[in-house]
Design an enzyme around this catalytic site. Structure first.
Site, PDB file in Angstrom:
ATOM      1  N   SER A 175       3.249 -19.704  -4.952  1.00  0.00           N
ATOM      2  CA  SER A 175       4.386 -19.438  -5.834  1.00  0.00           C
ATOM      3  C   SER A 175       5.122 -18.150  -5.438  1.00  0.00           C
ATOM      4  O   SER A 175       4.514 -17.158  -5.034  1.00  0.00           O
ATOM      5  CB  SER A 175       3.890 -19.294  -7.273  1.00  0.00           C
ATOM      6  OG  SER A 175       4.918 -18.756  -8.054  1.00  0.00           O
ATOM      7  N   SER A 177       6.948 -16.666  -7.703  1.00  0.00           N
ATOM      8  CA  SER A 177       7.212 -15.976  -8.976  1.00  0.00           C
ATOM      9  C   SER A 177       6.809 -14.503  -8.986  1.00  0.00           C
ATOM     10  O   SER A 177       7.546 -13.671  -9.534  1.00  0.00           O
ATOM     11  CB  SER A 177       6.519 -16.709 -10.131  1.00  0.00           C
ATOM     12  OG  SER A 177       7.108 -17.953 -10.304  1.00  0.00           O
ATOM     13  N   LYS A 226       3.485 -28.419 -17.576  1.00  0.00           N
ATOM     14  CA  LYS A 226       4.616 -28.067 -18.449  1.00  0.00           C
ATOM     15  C   LYS A 226       4.639 -28.891 -19.744  1.00  0.00           C
ATOM     16  O   LYS A 226       5.155 -28.438 -20.750  1.00  0.00           O
ATOM     17  CB  LYS A 226       5.939 -28.249 -17.704  1.00  0.00           C
ATOM     18  CG  LYS A 226       6.185 -27.185 -16.643  1.00  0.00           C
ATOM     19  CD  LYS A 226       7.571 -27.328 -16.077  1.00  0.00           C
ATOM     20  CE  LYS A 226       7.812 -26.355 -14.957  1.00  0.00           C
ATOM     21  NZ  LYS A 226       9.180 -26.389 -14.457  1.00  0.00           N
TER      22      LYS A 226
END
Ligand code: ATR
Length: 434
Positions: A175, A177, A226
């Site tokens: 990731s 992020s 999610k």
């Protein structure tokens, strides 16, 4: 340095609220002996320690001794207690925690390490991903070496006590992020850190409980959780409820609130590319995890119509049925004509399948159609290449990734975060790390 940061600090074991730990899902307390339970030179448990351990056991907690000291030291201390005890544990190696998980059939989220030393107890717990509580050492009389270590520990504690934000998903190792959020913290001088947590599906609930217990302020959720995260949250916004997925959670006053920033991130990207949405005809390929958020955001921005094309027609139909001006079609009916914006939301074309496109041809597309691919690796997908050959502008999804992250930061810090210089810096850094 986060590896040296305990989850909590207290003066002594008597300041630990063991009932709260139990209610928060802890099943096993792992105790260091020297200077945690008794001063280093005391060979047997004091009455207070015996009583404290009895109380912990009475409320249903397993109590274990974990010491780097010798068998003789640990056996003598444990003779009146009769606890499961590991001597010569080689903390900070995490293997002793693996032994405990196996023996008691618990996950890392159900263990709490309590000790007085950062370089053994806390580092070891962090290596194993378990909660840790640092207690002040009991002996006033410590050797010079230990005293020197304490000075360093105090510096580490003061300097590295940061608010924690995380990403949970599986996998998370690749990731981008952390690059994004660490850049935000640096830009605004926010004292926070962003960690990656690979979580198994069965650990989702206990991970959320652990975050609440340990003061994590917020977290992001990526694939494949999610949707699955929702039952474990105290509340979700109307928006996230409607699209059925959450990518951002804020923890405030011990309560979790779920948001979804994917759609707004995409809209921000379109605005930054000067792509108008109001009254535009949109075609979207794919009806997977990201499609509902995009549809919701585009319709909210006044899109005239959206046609969703998907290989599995029913999934497109499920999204379209929630709106008046959203229509579903099977992927085999796709034509590229009569649309102002064309978006690929499928995973087709994602590295390493760089030579694949979700559709065979873009014949009939107008040069004025603006094309988006939510994929950002590779930076130019086959689908984008096909569009460019037809003379269209085509963008990848990297900016959406950045904007959705910045909106998450805006939720966590309740302030404006988005800033052009910051966005450009992050994009540059992400491209470099590709
Ligand atoms: P994600 O986590 O990316 O949302 P997903 O929910 O499985 O993953 O959705 C992937 C999207 O890509 C879906 O629209 C999927 O189509 P189906 O709903 O028919 O599965 C689409 N997709 C994946 N592989 C595809 C392929 N080879 N051809 C066409 N569409 C494909």
């Amino acid at each position: 340095m986060s590896r040296f940061t305990p989850t909590e600090y207290v003066n002594s074991i008597y300041d630990i609220d063991i009932t709260k730990l139990k209610n928060d899902g802890i099943k096993v307390l792992v105790l260091d002996i020297d200077n945690t339970l008794v001063p280093a030179k005391v060979r047997v448990p004091t009455e207070f320690v015996l009583k404290w351990i009895e109380e912990a056991k009475a409320i249903g907690l397993e109590v274990i001794l974990l010491s780097n000291n010798s068998k003789g030291r640990v056996d003598e201390f444990n003779s009146t207690l009769g606890l499961y005890a590991i001597h010569r544990a080689y903390k900070p190696l995490k293997r002793c925690f693996n032994r405990i998980m196996e023996k008691y059939g618990v996950t890392r989220c159900e263990i709490c390490m309590i000790g007085d030393q950062i370089f053994t107890d806390i580092w070891g717990a962090n290596n194993a991903g378990v909660m840790s509580i640092l207690v002040m050492p009991m002996s006033a009389e410590e050797g010079l070496g230990i005293r020197f270590k304490r000075i360093i520990e105090n510096i580490v504690i003061k300097k590295h006590r940061k608010d924690t934000y995380c990403l949970i998903g599986n996998p998370v190792a690749h990731s981008k992020s952390p690059v994004l959020h660490e850049a935000v913290y640096k830009y605004y001088g926010i004292n926070a850190r962003y960690l990656l947590c690979r979580v198994r599906r069965e650990d989702l609930g206990c991970t959320v409980a652990q975050f609440k217990r340990t003061g994590v302020k917020g977290f992001n959720i990526t694939v494949p959780y999610k949707q699955d995260i929702i039952p474990f949250l105290d509340s979700v916004t109307e928006h996230a409820k409607k699209i059925g997925s959450v990518n951002t959670v804020k923890i405030e006053g011990g309560k979790t609130v779920g948001y979804n920033t994917d759609g707004d991130g995409f809209v921000k990207q379109l605005l930054s590319d000067n792509t108008e949405i109001a009254d535009k005809r949109i075609k979207m390929i794919g009806a997977g995890g990201s499609a509902p958020a995009l549809v919701y955001a585009l319709i909210s921005q006044g899109a005239k119509s959206i046609i969703i094309y998907n290989r599995t027609f029913q999934k497109a139909e499920d999204i379209a049925s929630g709106y008046e001006n959203v229509y579903a079609k099977p992927l085999c009916d796709f034509t590229a004509d009569e649309c102002d914006i064309l978006i690929n939301t499928t995973s087709v074309g994602l590295s390493p399948d760089r030579d694949k496109s979700p559709v065979e041809s873009l014949d009939g597309i107008s040069e004025s159609t603006v094309v988006y691919d939510i994929i950002y690796s590779p930076p130019v997908t086959k689908f984008m290449e096909m569009a460019q050959k037809k003379g269209c502008k085509a963008y990848n999804g990297l900016k959406t990734l950045v904007y959705q992250g910045l909106i998450a930061d805006e939720i966590w810090f309740s302030r404006d975060i988005t800033d052009d210089t910051l966005v450009e810096g992050i994009l540059r850094e992400m491209k470099d790390k590709r």
